[in-house]
Design a protein around this motif. Structure first.
Motif, mmCIF file in Angstrom:
data_model
loop_
_atom_site.group_PDB
_atom_site.id
_atom_site.type_symbol
_atom_site.label_atom_id
_atom_site.label_comp_id
_atom_site.label_asym_id
_atom_site.label_seq_id
_atom_site.Cartn_x
_atom_site.Cartn_y
_atom_site.Cartn_z
ATOM 1 N N UNK A 125 -1.795 1.659 4.549
ATOM 2 C CA UNK A 125 -0.860 1.358 5.632
ATOM 3 C C UNK A 125 0.480 2.053 5.400
ATOM 4 N N UNK A 126 0.875 2.216 4.142
ATOM 5 C CA UNK A 126 2.080 2.995 3.843
ATOM 6 C C UNK A 126 3.372 2.211 3.890
ATOM 7 N N UNK A 127 3.334 0.918 3.647
ATOM 8 C CA UNK A 127 4.570 0.148 3.520
ATOM 9 C C UNK A 127 4.334 -1.052 2.612
ATOM 10 N N UNK A 128 5.406 -1.482 1.954
ATOM 11 C CA UNK A 128 5.367 -2.666 1.102
ATOM 12 C C UNK A 128 6.096 -3.785 1.819
ATOM 13 N N UNK A 142 -0.097 10.894 5.416
ATOM 14 C CA UNK A 142 -1.491 10.478 5.286
ATOM 15 C C UNK A 142 -1.657 8.971 5.387
ATOM 16 N N UNK A 143 -0.540 8.218 5.384
ATOM 17 C CA UNK A 143 -0.595 6.772 5.567
ATOM 18 C C UNK A 143 -0.403 6.443 7.046
ATOM 19 N N UNK A 146 0.847 -1.176 0.000
ATOM 20 C CA UNK A 146 0.000 0.000 0.000
ATOM 21 C C UNK A 146 0.890 1.235 0.000
ATOM 22 N N UNK A 147 0.390 2.312 -0.573
ATOM 23 C CA UNK A 147 1.133 3.560 -0.543
ATOM 24 C C UNK A 147 2.324 3.529 -1.470
ATOM 25 N N UNK A 148 3.141 4.554 -1.372
ATOM 26 C CA UNK A 148 4.316 4.685 -2.211
ATOM 27 C C UNK A 148 5.550 4.757 -1.338
#
Length: 206
Positions: free
Chosen positions: A47-50, A70-71, A16-18
């Motif tokens: 969530x903001x992490x891969x 924002x994550x 999720x996220x970049x």
């Protein structure tokens, strides 16, 4: 035997996220464990992490972390000291006490709040000289991932001759000048005669 590389879908992946810039100004203590209380501020917040996870490794590798506040992870990182931030290269060793991949994945996808147990990696270097020999290394990876997971080290290959003590489940996170990019590291493995590997190992739950 020539080196073996296997591109395969990771068994458990949540992305999720970049990916953003990672703050590395404060050194991470090897094996340090953090408990990260994570809370989604609103429905469908990223969530903001891969994450990458392959069998037989039971630890989930953090392949990317968003700097976007924002994550969920970005917001957490913004409000803690740099030494306490979740970073690319960390491992998730449990979520809400669960250590199996299936349960951790379920928590990430369904829980509004959770406690992530994060462990800093144990990093070491291995120097390999092919000198006409096959590399003798089998790895598993995701084309867009940040690591190469060691599946097997062949007895008569250059890696085994280097006495680097690699074990199944270790992750290669750097090959010469390439780091945290599976494709670039594969190219270095294939094309270089003198190779310096940076190996990441999860010490496991404590």
């Amino acid at each position: 035997m020539a080196e073996v590389v296997e591109q395969a879908p990771i068994l458990e992946k949540v992305e999720y996220g970049e990916s953003g810039d990672i703050d590395t100004a404060v050194p991470a203590k090897v094996g340090k464990t953090l408990v990260v209380p994570l809370e989604y501020g609103w429905q469908d917040q990223d969530i903001g992490m891969a994450l990458e996870a392959f069998e037989p490794s039971g630890c989930v590798f953090v392949s990317g972390v968003s700097s976007n506040a924002a994550t969920a992870i970005g917001s957490y990182n913004e409000h803690v000291e740099p030494s306490e931030r979740v970073r690319q290269g960390d491992y998730v060793v449990s979520i809400d006490g669960h250590t199996d991949l299936h349960s951790m994945r379920r928590c990430l996808r369904s829980n509004a709040t959770m406690d992530l147990t994060i462990q800093r990696p144990f990093l070491f270097e291995v120097r390999v000289q092919k000198s006409g020999r096959p590399l003798g290394l089998a790895v598993k990876y995701d084309a867009s991932g940040a690591s190469l997971m060691v599946r097997r080290v062949e007895e008569n290959g250059a890696v085994a001759a280097a006495n680097g003590d690699l074990v199944c489940g270790d992750r290669i996170v750097g090959v010469n000048c390439a780091s945290y990019c599976a494709r670039a590291m594969l190219e270095e493995l294939r094309n270089s005669d003198c190779i310096e590997l940076t190996i990441s190992r999860c010490l496991g739950p404590v």
